[in-house]
Motif scaffolding. Structure first.
Motif, PDB file in Angstrom:
ATOM      1  N   GLN A 266      26.652  26.539  51.845  1.00  0.00           N
ATOM      2  CA  GLN A 266      26.886  26.110  50.569  1.00  0.00           C
ATOM      3  C   GLN A 266      26.271  24.548  50.182  1.00  0.00           C
ATOM      4  N   ARG A 267      26.640  23.791  51.148  1.00  0.00           N
ATOM      5  CA  ARG A 267      26.114  22.480  50.922  1.00  0.00           C
ATOM      6  C   ARG A 267      24.501  22.343  51.152  1.00  0.00           C
ATOM      7  N   GLU A 268      24.012  23.128  51.703  1.00  0.00           N
ATOM      8  CA  GLU A 268      22.373  23.017  51.946  1.00  0.00           C
ATOM      9  C   GLU A 268      21.753  23.434  50.619  1.00  0.00           C
ATOM     10  N   ILE A 269      22.392  24.811  49.938  1.00  0.00           N
ATOM     11  CA  ILE A 269      21.820  25.391  48.715  1.00  0.00           C
ATOM     12  C   ILE A 269      22.263  24.050  47.665  1.00  0.00           C
ATOM     13  N   GLU A 270      23.348  23.601  47.723  1.00  0.00           N
ATOM     14  CA  GLU A 270      23.373  22.560  46.625  1.00  0.00           C
ATOM     15  C   GLU A 270      22.582  21.527  46.736  1.00  0.00           C
ATOM     16  N   ARG A 271      22.192  21.187  48.035  1.00  0.00           N
ATOM     17  CA  ARG A 271      21.556  19.821  48.072  1.00  0.00           C
ATOM     18  C   ARG A 271      19.988  20.134  47.782  1.00  0.00           C
ATOM     19  N   PHE A 272      19.582  21.429  48.489  1.00  0.00           N
ATOM     20  CA  PHE A 272      18.029  21.445  48.046  1.00  0.00           C
ATOM     21  C   PHE A 272      17.763  22.469  47.026  1.00  0.00           C
ATOM     22  N   ALA A 273      18.728  23.219  46.560  1.00  0.00           N
ATOM     23  CA  ALA A 273      18.265  24.035  45.319  1.00  0.00           C
ATOM     24  C   ALA A 273      19.369  23.885  44.170  1.00  0.00           C
ATOM     25  N   PRO A 274      19.261  22.234  43.804  1.00  0.00           N
ATOM     26  CA  PRO A 274      20.411  22.052  42.708  1.00  0.00           C
ATOM     27  C   PRO A 274      20.233  22.910  41.506  1.00  0.00           C
ATOM     28  N   GLY A 275      21.205  23.402  40.855  1.00  0.00           N
ATOM     29  CA  GLY A 275      21.301  24.203  39.691  1.00  0.00           C
ATOM     30  C   GLY A 275      21.412  25.626  40.019  1.00  0.00           C
ATOM     31  N   THR A 276      21.121  26.098  41.485  1.00  0.00           N
ATOM     32  CA  THR A 276      21.213  27.422  41.786  1.00  0.00           C
ATOM     33  C   THR A 276      22.514  27.711  42.036  1.00  0.00           C
ATOM     34  N   PRO A 277      23.254  28.696  40.987  1.00  0.00           N
ATOM     35  CA  PRO A 277      24.827  29.126  41.271  1.00  0.00           C
ATOM     36  C   PRO A 277      24.781  29.675  42.739  1.00  0.00           C
ATOM     37  N   VAL A 278      26.055  29.349  43.427  1.00  0.00           N
ATOM     38  CA  VAL A 278      26.305  29.761  44.836  1.00  0.00           C
ATOM     39  C   VAL A 278      27.813  30.036  44.654  1.00  0.00           C
ATOM     40  N   ARG A 279      28.214  31.284  45.414  1.00  0.00           N
ATOM     41  CA  ARG A 279      29.644  31.517  45.342  1.00  0.00           C
ATOM     42  C   ARG A 279      29.851  31.847  46.768  1.00  0.00           C
ATOM     43  N   ARG A 280      31.304  31.910  47.037  1.00  0.00           N
ATOM     44  CA  ARG A 280      31.958  32.348  48.440  1.00  0.00           C
ATOM     45  C   ARG A 280      32.564  33.663  48.168  1.00  0.00           C
ATOM     46  N   PHE A 281      32.167  34.686  48.796  1.00  0.00           N
ATOM     47  CA  PHE A 281      32.909  36.051  48.760  1.00  0.00           C
ATOM     48  C   PHE A 281      33.635  35.997  49.707  1.00  0.00           C
ATOM     49  N   HIS A 282      34.821  35.300  49.831  1.00  0.00           N
ATOM     50  CA  HIS A 282      35.666  35.078  51.040  1.00  0.00           C
ATOM     51  C   HIS A 282      36.970  35.068  50.650  1.00  0.00           C
ATOM     52  N   GLY A 283      38.025  35.239  51.164  1.00  0.00           N
ATOM     53  CA  GLY A 283      39.541  34.706  50.994  1.00  0.00           C
ATOM     54  C   GLY A 283      39.957  35.765  49.954  1.00  0.00           C
ATOM     55  N   GLY A 284      41.437  35.598  49.774  1.00  0.00           N
ATOM     56  CA  GLY A 284      42.162  36.356  48.980  1.00  0.00           C
ATOM     57  C   GLY A 284      41.516  36.740  47.303  1.00  0.00           C
ATOM     58  N   ARG A 285      41.171  35.686  46.838  1.00  0.00           N
ATOM     59  CA  ARG A 285      40.611  35.578  45.649  1.00  0.00           C
ATOM     60  C   ARG A 285      39.078  36.069  45.239  1.00  0.00           C
ATOM     61  N   ARG A 286      38.600  36.607  46.374  1.00  0.00           N
ATOM     62  CA  ARG A 286      37.008  36.688  46.316  1.00  0.00           C
ATOM     63  C   ARG A 286      36.657  37.908  45.134  1.00  0.00           C
TER      64      ARG A 286
END
Length: 667
Positions: A266-286
């Motif tokens: 997530q950090r690498e995506i936010e750093r190198f592709a700013p503005g690209t939506p990213v989400r985690r499909f993980h945990g109880g509320r995925r």
């Protein structure tokens, strides 16, 4: 006469020569000529008699497979004619081509040879000498259909096996163009760095991007198997951005990775592709609601296994398996479920494509491009056993030809790679807390802040230091904070999971690593955990005698012990440990200068290899906040770094609560 008698005993049709006045010629029947082509010649050779045939008499019928679309569909039709190799929708013709000498036969001529039922036939104004049985077998070969991936496998190796015999293969149409393109990776026009990428790719990373873009655009899967630290993640992010510019390739990208690597992605995506939506499909509320076309979705192998049906129902532009050695067992539930998730492109990332045997390579490549290496049982017989047991030297060359286009492997030691690397690469690696860590963290924050609110002066400062220490220990491992005597160590700490991932890759590369922690107790836990995994390690701390200390350094430098656990204060200065290519800071020190001194145990004069520094950070915790201050808020960072923890004891209750509050990041 002696020679004739010996020859006649070996092959009886020569017997009339013995009674001839001038034994210079003998007439042979058709069946005798046919016999002389095979068994007769062998019998005479064993008796020391050579058989010579007239030079102008072509007598070898050769066969080769012709695979591909119709002959009229030329190599230039590649772009429009090639199917997706991830499906078996299209079938290609598997034909046979026959030649006598250097002349290729038409189907009618082959029929004439077979129907003549004679060993000597007049063909194209010359006598052709062919075994009638061989001609009949050739005509009986049935043309059939094969899947594109089977066809590609055959043309890349240059041969195919039919009825236990190996035949040369010639491709036609776009299949010929595809073979030529895969054989010349540098021949394709470079795609260039995506405009949306907020970084400057190194030369070898650009080459990796071009390769991935070419493979995925052809509908083929790929495995990027660069060494750790060469930038597989940023290369994949660049590929995602590149594919968004192509309407046919665009779509969301699913990244399946170990839990310990989600924060880093997530950090690498936010750093190198700013503005690209990213989400985690993980945990109880995925959730996968409102999935955007150019979005990154990060999930773990465990979650993917549970929710494979839901993930498979979506239209993915690309699916990425990070640390793909996690699916090296093709019979595991994880590997089976991953195969059910379709995509227009599949990419595997791993630093260790083969850890123990070639079947692991099969598992990875059979996911990226299903069917390429055939069935597992056939692969084991044809390649794995033949190569590993040294039975068939040619098998290794055939496998290399087949695999080479689909797997890009670069090592830090390769020519042209190391000069591209900075001498030291530092990476912050974010990890999530486990449920146990989350519960302990929140309870300690709640209880200690209540105590601090009713205290002042020296007592208040003491409580804050106690709080900070407790939180750092919880981030390290619950057993450290709880001071357990004989704890269960595995599966309780996000940091420990990530350390295991790092060590698996580092040790598979044959590299050595320094692991620093400021806590002796934590190092003891790590030492015990590594011993249970069979990983050789040693631990140097403040109580280590000088002589023993020197012996430990020598053992490490000699390569006898690949993992060196070190107390930060005791080993932060004065040691020369240039054997290490990796340095792991298991927990963060308040002053990065102390960390830098520790790192310099490996990064110093005498070090000839690039050094990778990994800082483990518990996501959403005080460690995250401190790392943020170190990286972006220099004014506050200078105040904290200059005085260490003491500066934090002067924060107001509100600022302190903001600093230690747990924010997301937990599983």
């Amino acid at each position: 006469l002696l020679a004739l008698r010996r020859a006649a005993r070996a092959w009886t049709p020569l017997t009339p020569l013995l009674s001839a006045t001038v034994p210079d010629a003998v007439e042979l029947a058709d069946d005798e000529v046919a016999d002389l082509l095979g068994q007769g010649a062998r019998a005479l050779s064993a008796a020391g008699v050579e058989v010579h045939w007239p030079r102008e008499m072509a007598r070898k019928l050769t066969a080769r497979a012709v695979i591909g679309p119709p002959e009229g569909d030329g190599p230039d039709a590649l772009a429009s004619g090639a199917p997706s190799f991830l499906s078996a929708d299209a079938l290609l013709a598997f034909d046979w081509s026959f030649a006598v000498g250097d002349q290729e036969l038409s189907r009618q001529e082959l029929d004439r040879l077979a129907e003549a039922n004679r060993p000597v036939v007049r063909l194209r104004d010359q006598w052709v000498l062919v075994d009638p049985e061989q001609a009949r077998r050739a005509r009986a070969r049935q043309d059939r259909k094969v899947t594109p991936v089977d066809a590609l496998s055959a043309v890349l190796t240059g041969s195919t096996e039919v009825d236990g015999r190996r035949f040369e293969v010639r491709p036609t149409g776009w299949l010929e163009g595809l073979r030529d393109r895969l054989a010349d990776p540098e021949g394709m026009e470079p795609v260039g760095q995506p405009a949306a990428l907020a970084a400057e790719l190194r030369d070898y990373q650009l080459r990796g991007l071009n390769w991935l873009a070419r493979m995925t655009s052809l509908g083929l899967g790929a495995c990027l198997a660069d060494d750790m630290g060469l930038g597989k993640t940023i290369t994949l992010i660049a590929l995602h951005l590149h594919r968004q510019t192509d309407q046919e390739a665009a779509g969301p990208t699913l990244v399946v990775c170990p839990t310990s690597l989600m924060g880093n992605w997530q950090r690498e995506i936010e750093r190198f592709a700013p503005g690209t939506p990213v989400r985690r499909f993980h945990g109880g509320r995925r959730s996968l609601d409102d999935l955007a076309d150019g979005e990154f979705v990060l999930t773990t192998y465990g979650t993917m296994r549970l929710d494979a049906a839901q993930l498979a129902s979506l239209n993915w532009g690309m699916v990425v398996a990070d640390e793909a050695q996690h699916v090296k067992n093709p019979h595991s539930a994880t590997a089976k479920e991953l195969r059910t998730i379709g995509a227009r492109a599949r990419v595997a990332l791993t630093g260790t494509p083969v850890e123990n045997n070639l079947s692991e390579l099969w598992a990875i490549l059979d996911w990226t491009t299903p069917g390429l290496l055939g069935r597992l049982g056939t692969f084991r017989t044809r390649y794995a056993q033949a190569i590993e047991e040294g039975k068939d030297p040619a098998a290794a060359e055939r496998l290399s030809k087949l695999v080479r286009p689909f797997l890009l492997r670069r090592r830090k030691s390769d020519p042209g790679i190391a000069p591209e690397l900075p001498p030291k690469t530092e990476t912050d690696r974010a990890v999530s807390l486990t449920k146990e860590q989350t519960g302990l963290y929140e309870a300690v924050v709640r209880e200690t802040l209540a105590e601090i609110s009713g205290a002042d002066g020296f007592e208040r400062r003491g409580l804050i230091v106690k709080l900070l220490t407790a939180l750092k220990q919880i981030c390290n491992h619950p057993a450290q904070y709880l001071k357990e005597g004989k704890p269960r160590i595995a599966d309780r700490s996000g940091k420990l999971e990530l350390l295991d991932e790092l060590l698996d890759t580092i040790l598979a590369e044959g590299a050595s690593v320094l692991v620093f922690t400021q806590y002796v107790q934590m190092a003891r836990l790590l030492e015990r955990h590594l011993a249970s995994r069979g990983v050789a390690s040693q631990f140097l701390h403040g109580g280590t005698p000088v002589a023993q200390r020197e012996a430990m350094v020598q053992r490490f430098q000699d390569g006898e012990v690949p993992v060196f656990l070190l107390s930060l204060k005791a080993a932060g200065t004065g040691l020369n440990l240039t054997r290490a290519e990796h340095v792991v800071h298991y927990d963060r020190w308040w002053n990065p200068a102390v960390e830098a001194q520790a790192t310099d145990r490996a990064y110093r004069i005498g070090q000839t290899r690039p050094v990778q520094v990994h800082r483990l950070i518990a996501e959403g915790t005080i460690e995250d906040r401190i790392a943020d201050m170190l990286g972006r808020k220099r004014e506050l960072a200078d105040a904290v770094l200059g005085a260490g923890e003491s500066a934090l004891t002067e924060l107001s209750d509100a600022d302190l609560a903001d600093l230690v509050e747990l924010r997301g990041g937990a599983r």
